[in-house]
Design a protein around this motif. Sequence first.
Motif, mmCIF file in Angstrom:
data_model
loop_
_atom_site.group_PDB
_atom_site.id
_atom_site.type_symbol
_atom_site.label_atom_id
_atom_site.label_comp_id
_atom_site.label_asym_id
_atom_site.label_seq_id
_atom_site.Cartn_x
_atom_site.Cartn_y
_atom_site.Cartn_z
ATOM 1 N N MET A 1 -15.449 26.574 -0.026
ATOM 2 C CA MET A 1 -15.176 25.176 -0.009
ATOM 3 C C MET A 1 -15.506 24.690 1.400
ATOM 4 N N GLU A 2 -16.282 23.601 1.474
ATOM 5 C CA GLU A 2 -16.728 23.086 2.759
ATOM 6 C C GLU A 2 -16.619 21.568 2.804
ATOM 7 N N ALA A 3 -16.460 21.059 4.027
ATOM 8 C CA ALA A 3 -16.543 19.624 4.294
ATOM 9 C C ALA A 3 -17.276 19.479 5.620
ATOM 10 N N HIS A 4 -18.042 18.408 5.743
ATOM 11 C CA HIS A 4 -18.824 18.188 6.960
ATOM 12 C C HIS A 4 -18.579 16.779 7.477
ATOM 13 N N TYR A 5 -18.300 16.689 8.771
ATOM 14 C CA TYR A 5 -18.154 15.405 9.450
ATOM 15 C C TYR A 5 -19.388 15.212 10.310
ATOM 16 N N ILE A 6 -20.053 14.082 10.140
ATOM 17 C CA ILE A 6 -21.262 13.807 10.923
ATOM 18 C C ILE A 6 -21.178 12.368 11.424
ATOM 19 N N SER A 7 -21.335 12.217 12.736
ATOM 20 C CA SER A 7 -21.397 10.891 13.341
ATOM 21 C C SER A 7 -22.639 10.851 14.222
ATOM 22 N N PRO A 8 -22.971 9.708 14.757
ATOM 23 C CA PRO A 8 -24.158 9.644 15.625
ATOM 24 C C PRO A 8 -24.073 10.538 16.863
ATOM 25 N N THR A 9 -22.847 10.859 17.287
ATOM 26 C CA THR A 9 -22.692 11.641 18.524
ATOM 27 C C THR A 9 -22.055 13.007 18.336
ATOM 28 N N PHE A 10 -21.599 13.323 17.134
ATOM 29 C CA PHE A 10 -20.833 14.559 16.958
ATOM 30 C C PHE A 10 -20.868 14.993 15.503
ATOM 31 N N SER A 11 -20.819 16.284 15.293
ATOM 32 C CA SER A 11 -20.673 16.799 13.926
ATOM 33 C C SER A 11 -19.733 17.998 13.950
ATOM 34 N N HIS A 12 -19.085 18.218 12.830
ATOM 35 C CA HIS A 12 -18.141 19.326 12.716
ATOM 36 C C HIS A 12 -18.084 19.767 11.258
ATOM 37 N N SER A 13 -18.003 21.064 11.044
ATOM 38 C CA SER A 13 -17.901 21.601 9.684
ATOM 39 C C SER A 13 -16.555 22.278 9.499
ATOM 40 N N PHE A 14 -16.022 22.145 8.320
ATOM 41 C CA PHE A 14 -14.765 22.770 7.943
ATOM 42 C C PHE A 14 -15.077 23.719 6.784
ATOM 43 N N THR A 15 -14.629 24.943 6.878
ATOM 44 C CA THR A 15 -14.910 25.914 5.830
ATOM 45 C C THR A 15 -13.639 26.679 5.464
ATOM 46 N N HIS A 16 -13.372 26.747 4.195
ATOM 47 C CA HIS A 16 -12.272 27.545 3.662
ATOM 48 C C HIS A 16 -12.833 28.347 2.489
ATOM 49 N N PRO A 17 -13.248 29.586 2.764
ATOM 50 C CA PRO A 17 -13.859 30.388 1.699
ATOM 51 C C PRO A 17 -12.881 30.668 0.553
ATOM 52 N N ILE A 18 -13.425 30.670 -0.617
ATOM 53 C CA ILE A 18 -12.653 31.055 -1.800
ATOM 54 C C ILE A 18 -13.568 31.893 -2.679
ATOM 55 N N ARG A 19 -13.030 32.967 -3.145
ATOM 56 C CA ARG A 19 -13.822 33.880 -3.970
ATOM 57 C C ARG A 19 -14.048 33.255 -5.342
ATOM 58 N N ALA A 20 -15.282 33.281 -5.781
ATOM 59 C CA ALA A 20 -15.636 32.718 -7.083
ATOM 60 C C ALA A 20 -14.970 33.507 -8.199
ATOM 61 N N GLN A 21 -14.632 32.799 -9.253
ATOM 62 C CA GLN A 21 -14.018 33.440 -10.402
ATOM 63 C C GLN A 21 -15.084 34.161 -11.209
ATOM 64 N N ASN A 22 -14.784 35.367 -11.612
ATOM 65 C CA ASN A 22 -15.689 36.150 -12.440
ATOM 66 C C ASN A 22 -15.611 35.616 -13.868
ATOM 67 N N SER A 23 -16.725 35.101 -14.369
ATOM 68 C CA SER A 23 -16.710 34.516 -15.703
ATOM 69 C C SER A 23 -16.476 35.562 -16.793
ATOM 70 N N ALA A 24 -16.737 36.819 -16.473
ATOM 71 C CA ALA A 24 -16.510 37.871 -17.467
ATOM 72 C C ALA A 24 -15.018 38.080 -17.723
ATOM 73 N N SER A 25 -14.214 37.869 -16.687
ATOM 74 C CA SER A 25 -12.766 38.020 -16.879
ATOM 75 C C SER A 25 -12.168 36.627 -17.015
ATOM 76 N N SER A 26 -12.109 36.173 -18.216
ATOM 77 C CA SER A 26 -11.655 34.802 -18.447
ATOM 78 C C SER A 26 -10.268 34.759 -19.070
ATOM 79 N N ASN A 27 -9.417 35.726 -18.712
ATOM 80 C CA ASN A 27 -8.071 35.673 -19.272
ATOM 81 C C ASN A 27 -7.238 34.632 -18.520
ATOM 82 N N ALA A 28 -6.163 34.231 -19.115
ATOM 83 C CA ALA A 28 -5.337 33.145 -18.583
ATOM 84 C C ALA A 28 -4.764 33.469 -17.210
ATOM 85 N N ALA A 29 -4.368 34.695 -16.986
ATOM 86 C CA ALA A 29 -3.778 35.070 -15.698
ATOM 87 C C ALA A 29 -4.797 34.940 -14.569
#
Length: 84
Positions: A1-29
């Motif tokens: 998960m990412e967000a990016h701030y960009i202005s004419p004089t500055f930029s900054h990125s925010f990152t919070h990694p999250i592991r993708a869900q395996n579609s093969a294991s689609s149980n409710a838990a």
Amino acid sequence: MEAHYISPTFSHSFTHPIRAQNSASSNAADKTTYLAALRNKSAQLQQEVNGFLTQKMEEDVQSAAQEGKVKKSQAEERAEEMYG
């Protein structure tokens, strides 16, 4: 998960990694665990972005007030319009 701030004089990125869900294991838990992690990371990202924008807004207000361009209240109003 990412967000990016960009202005004419500055930029900054925010990152919070999250592991993708395996579609093969689609149980409710597994889905529940994944969605809980996604919600947690989203809240963390939002909190980080809000803190960053508040800091930038305060810096802009102080800078404008120190330069004597505008009164502090006017600088605060302008910053609120720019950052929301």
